[in-house]
Design a protein around this motif. Sequence first.
Motif, PDB file in Angstrom:
ATOM      1  N   PHE A  42       0.724  -1.065  -0.021  1.00 28.72           N
ATOM      2  CA  PHE A  42       0.113  -0.120  -0.177  1.00 28.72           C
ATOM      3  C   PHE A  42       0.700   1.229  -0.012  1.00 28.72           C
ATOM      4  CE2 PHE A  42      -3.062  -3.437   1.381  1.00 28.72           C
ATOM      5  CZ  PHE A  42      -4.237  -2.945   0.733  1.00 28.72           C
ATOM      6  N   ASP A  43       2.016   1.290   0.665  1.00 25.66           N
ATOM      7  CA  ASP A  43       2.719   2.490   0.561  1.00 25.66           C
ATOM      8  C   ASP A  43       3.262   2.690  -1.065  1.00 25.66           C
ATOM      9  OD1 ASP A  43       2.936   2.749   3.357  1.00 25.66           O
ATOM     10  OD2 ASP A  43       4.695   1.431   3.713  1.00 25.66           O
ATOM     11  N   LEU A  44       3.735   1.622  -1.746  1.00 26.50           N
ATOM     12  CA  LEU A  44       3.940   1.891  -3.060  1.00 26.50           C
ATOM     13  C   LEU A  44       2.890   2.335  -3.746  1.00 26.50           C
ATOM     14  CD1 LEU A  44       6.266   1.726  -5.385  1.00 26.50           C
ATOM     15  CD2 LEU A  44       5.486  -0.776  -5.793  1.00 26.50           C
ATOM     16  N   MET A  45       1.752   1.696  -3.536  1.00 29.65           N
ATOM     17  CA  MET A  45       0.581   2.088  -4.410  1.00 29.65           C
ATOM     18  C   MET A  45       0.042   3.675  -3.954  1.00 29.65           C
ATOM     19  SD  MET A  45      -3.388   0.474  -3.937  1.00 29.65           S
ATOM     20  CE  MET A  45      -2.595  -1.206  -3.861  1.00 29.65           C
ATOM     21  N   GLY A  46       0.378   4.139  -2.839  1.00 31.97           N
ATOM     22  CA  GLY A  46       0.082   5.562  -2.571  1.00 31.97           C
ATOM     23  C   GLY A  46       1.045   6.556  -3.050  1.00 31.97           C
ATOM     24  N   GLN A  47       2.322   6.111  -3.192  1.00 30.85           N
ATOM     25  CA  GLN A  47       3.581   6.848  -3.863  1.00 30.85           C
ATOM     26  C   GLN A  47       3.139   7.040  -5.296  1.00 30.85           C
ATOM     27  OE1 GLN A  47       7.043   4.999  -2.959  1.00 30.85           O
ATOM     28  NE2 GLN A  47       7.211   5.425  -0.808  1.00 30.85           N
ATOM     29  N   ILE A  48       2.527   5.851  -5.801  1.00 25.72           N
ATOM     30  CA  ILE A  48       2.393   5.731  -7.495  1.00 25.72           C
ATOM     31  C   ILE A  48       1.158   6.707  -7.712  1.00 25.72           C
ATOM     32  CG2 ILE A  48       1.764   4.411  -9.498  1.00 25.72           C
ATOM     33  CD1 ILE A  48       3.541   2.301  -8.332  1.00 25.72           C
ATOM     34  N   ALA A  49       0.153   6.532  -6.648  1.00 24.76           N
ATOM     35  CA  ALA A  49      -1.108   7.343  -7.081  1.00 24.76           C
ATOM     36  C   ALA A  49      -0.824   8.927  -6.970  1.00 24.76           C
ATOM     37  CB  ALA A  49      -2.075   7.076  -6.050  1.00 24.76           C
ATOM     38  N   LEU A  50       0.000   9.319  -6.022  1.00 24.58           N
ATOM     39  CA  LEU A  50       0.198  10.769  -5.755  1.00 24.58           C
ATOM     40  C   LEU A  50       1.437  11.282  -7.102  1.00 24.58           C
ATOM     41  CD1 LEU A  50       1.152  11.184  -1.941  1.00 24.58           C
ATOM     42  CD2 LEU A  50      -0.539  12.195  -3.299  1.00 24.58           C
ATOM     43  N   ASN A  51       2.102  10.316  -7.387  1.00 20.65           N
ATOM     44  CA  ASN A  51       2.979  10.848  -8.762  1.00 20.65           C
ATOM     45  C   ASN A  51       2.128  11.136  -9.948  1.00 20.65           C
ATOM     46  OD1 ASN A  51       5.339  10.602  -7.444  1.00 20.65           O
ATOM     47  ND2 ASN A  51       5.913   8.627  -7.857  1.00 20.65           N
ATOM     48  N   LEU A  52       1.064  10.227  -9.976  1.00 19.64           N
ATOM     49  CA  LEU A  52       0.252  10.183 -11.169  1.00 19.64           C
ATOM     50  C   LEU A  52      -0.607  11.574 -10.999  1.00 19.64           C
ATOM     51  CD1 LEU A  52      -1.086   6.697 -11.609  1.00 19.64           C
ATOM     52  CD2 LEU A  52       0.325   8.058 -13.203  1.00 19.64           C
ATOM     53  N   LEU A  53      -1.190  11.731  -9.804  1.00 19.32           N
ATOM     54  CA  LEU A  53      -1.907  13.049  -9.472  1.00 19.32           C
ATOM     55  C   LEU A  53      -0.992  14.126  -9.733  1.00 19.32           C
ATOM     56  CD1 LEU A  53      -4.289  14.408  -8.187  1.00 19.32           C
ATOM     57  CD2 LEU A  53      -3.390  14.188  -6.173  1.00 19.32           C
ATOM     58  N   PHE A  54       0.123  14.119  -9.351  1.00 20.58           N
ATOM     59  CA  PHE A  54       0.976  15.689  -9.553  1.00 20.58           C
ATOM     60  C   PHE A  54       1.273  15.626 -11.098  1.00 20.58           C
ATOM     61  CE2 PHE A  54       2.709  14.891  -5.015  1.00 20.58           C
ATOM     62  CZ  PHE A  54       1.797  15.556  -4.442  1.00 20.58           C
ATOM     63  N   GLN A  55       1.472  14.713 -11.777  1.00 18.47           N
ATOM     64  CA  GLN A  55       1.775  14.752 -13.291  1.00 18.47           C
ATOM     65  C   GLN A  55       0.212  15.314 -13.864  1.00 18.47           C
ATOM     66  OE1 GLN A  55       2.502  10.864 -14.893  1.00 18.47           O
ATOM     67  NE2 GLN A  55       4.482  10.486 -13.654  1.00 18.47           N
ATOM     68  N   LYS A  56      -0.960  14.696 -13.269  1.00 20.74           N
ATOM     69  CA  LYS A  56      -2.108  15.293 -14.007  1.00 20.74           C
ATOM     70  C   LYS A  56      -2.117  16.779 -13.697  1.00 20.74           C
ATOM     71  CE  LYS A  56      -3.561  11.695 -15.948  1.00 20.74           C
ATOM     72  NZ  LYS A  56      -3.658  11.632 -17.294  1.00 20.74           N
ATOM     73  N   MET A  57      -2.080  17.183 -12.554  1.00 23.35           N
ATOM     74  CA  MET A  57      -2.043  18.725 -12.123  1.00 23.35           C
ATOM     75  C   MET A  57      -1.140  19.548 -13.103  1.00 23.35           C
ATOM     76  SD  MET A  57      -2.092  18.142  -7.878  1.00 23.35           S
ATOM     77  CE  MET A  57      -2.097  19.774  -7.635  1.00 23.35           C
ATOM     78  N   ASP A  58       0.035  18.788 -13.405  1.00 23.85           N
ATOM     79  CA  ASP A  58       1.083  19.445 -14.401  1.00 23.85           C
ATOM     80  C   ASP A  58       0.578  19.797 -15.804  1.00 23.85           C
ATOM     81  OD1 ASP A  58       2.614  20.261 -12.360  1.00 23.85           O
ATOM     82  OD2 ASP A  58       3.880  18.532 -12.691  1.00 23.85           O
TER      83      ASP A  58
END
Length: 85
Positions: A42-58
Amino acid sequence: HQPLARPGDPLGRLEHYRVAGHDNQPFAAFTSPPLTTVSQNFDLMGQIALNLLFQKMDQPDAIKGTIPEGDRVLLNAELVFRKSA
């Protein structure tokens, strides 16, 4: 471990059931019988989700609600066999 009988249960004794969890909580190994479960990172899942979110925000021009094929991530999981299944 003695299977329990449910009064009036048309399916009979609980020994006929197989149960599995999905998040490998620590208590799963200590239930009776010990619960078969899937271990996920779940830690890796959260990190990947946040990275994808930040990419979308950009990318403000991205269409909302769509996930391009390249943004789908498959994470490994491990089936932890115990006596419940």
